[in-house]
Scaffold this active site. Structure first.
Site, short mmCIF file in Angstrom:
data_model
loop_
_atom_site.label_atom_id
_atom_site.label_comp_id
_atom_site.label_asym_id
_atom_site.label_seq_id
_atom_site.Cartn_x
_atom_site.Cartn_y
_atom_site.Cartn_z
N THR A 195 26.76 85.98 54.75
CA THR A 195 26.50 85.30 53.47
C THR A 195 27.76 85.30 52.62
O THR A 195 28.47 86.31 52.54
CB THR A 195 25.35 85.99 52.70
OG1 THR A 195 24.13 85.80 53.42
CG2 THR A 195 25.19 85.40 51.31
N PHE A 197 29.21 85.03 48.89
CA PHE A 197 28.88 85.22 47.49
C PHE A 197 30.03 84.70 46.62
O PHE A 197 31.19 84.73 47.05
CB PHE A 197 28.68 86.70 47.17
CG PHE A 197 27.48 87.33 47.82
CD1 PHE A 197 26.30 87.54 47.11
CD2 PHE A 197 27.52 87.74 49.15
CE1 PHE A 197 25.19 88.12 47.71
CE2 PHE A 197 26.42 88.32 49.76
CZ PHE A 197 25.26 88.51 49.03
#
Length: 301
Positions: A195, A197
């Site tokens: 992921t 961010f």
């Protein structure tokens, strides 16, 4: 703001009190303590105090209101794509992107009771992103996925509910925080689950301070509703040798007459090639707005 499950509230209140005492050292994140965003906050900005917020809007508002200096928000996942609503929320927030962080994601299935062999569950709660990243695991075991506001909050909810027939998918630390048993580790469908961010603040970074670094610039633009508008808007990046690493479209409003695009490029304003490319893009667009220039956390290309 007290919408967290009961088992999480004591930890949330303690973390909020610490952040309130030193708001200039606080970094807001969405989710309960133990969520992936909590982990990202402590890894990306270990010098700051994590401030849990129930929603993405709450995390962004914490920065706008001065209750936190920064916020860290997941924007996209390697397996499940972009995080819902983020492309709308970031421009509307008025905040600037000042950093990025890439974090490997590992999920665990957890529940009340012992980890007995062959144990079955009716359903598993988690954030929609985590459910999507673990859908094959759930489908093969006949476990119904049920959405929750965040991963660790799902674990706290399962603990609060007290029903051993339901489970949660969350980071392993959530089991320790909320008194659950880990039934299975690494339930994500792909071993390279990652992921990205972004870190946001009220003021953008000074571009001059980024000289000599590999830099990303994120911006949005709305093309004019004419033939070949996107082709013309993007042509300047090709002719000026500016590498565009991300381009996503989304609709604003209900007219469906024009599309807004979210883009990442390598480089920053002040570089003549980037300036020429952005100028050409703006000429063929109704609007172009830079959301931030910031150091690369991971090399592209």
């Amino acid at each position: 703001m007290r919408s967290f499950p009961g088992p999480a509230l004591e930890i949330v209140d303690r973390m909020r009190a610490a952040a309130a005492a030193e708001p200039l050292r606080a970094i807001a994140f969405q989710g309960s303590p133990g969520a992936n965003s909590h982990r990202a906050a402590t890894e990306a900005r270990p010098e700051l105090l994590p401030l849990p917020c129930f929603s993405f809007e709450d995390a962004l508002d914490a920065v706008k209101d001065g209750r936190a200096a920064q916020a860290i928000i997941p924007i996209e996942n390697s397996q499940h794509g972009r995080v819902a609503d983020i492309h709308f929320l970031l421009p509307e927030s008025g905040l600037s992107i000042v950093g990025e962080y890439f974090m490997p994601i590992h999920h665990a299935l957890m529940a009340l009771g012992e980890n007995a062999e062959g144990r079955r569950f009716e359903a598993a709660y988690s954030h929609p992103q985590a459910l999507g990243q673990s859908r094959r695991f759930l489908r093969e075991r006949g476990i119904v996925p049920l959405s929750h506001a965040d991963t660790a909050g799902a674990a706290a909810y399962v603990a609060e509910r007290g029903d051993p027939s339901v489970a949660a998918i969350a980071p392993a630390i959530a089991a320790e925080l909320y008194g659950l048993t880990i039934i299975a580790h690494n339930v994500e469908d792909s071993a390279d689950n990652m992921t990205r961010f972004v870190v946001l603040a009220r003021e953008p970074l000074e571009v001059a301070a980024l000289v000599g670094e590999a830099v990303m610039t994120t911006f949005i633009f709305e093309v004019k509703n004419i033939p070949a508008a996107l082709y013309k808007a993007l042509g300047g990046f090709a002719t000026n040798g500016v590498n565009m690493t991300k381009l996503e479209s989304y609709q604003q409003g209900t007219s469906f007459s024009a599309t807004t695009f979210y883009a990442d490029i390598i480089g920053a304003p002040g570089d003549p090639a980037v300036d020429r490319a952005l100028e050409e893009c703006a000429f063929h667009s109704k609007e172009l707005r830079i959301l931030g220039s910031y150091p690369q956390a991971r090399a592209r290309g």
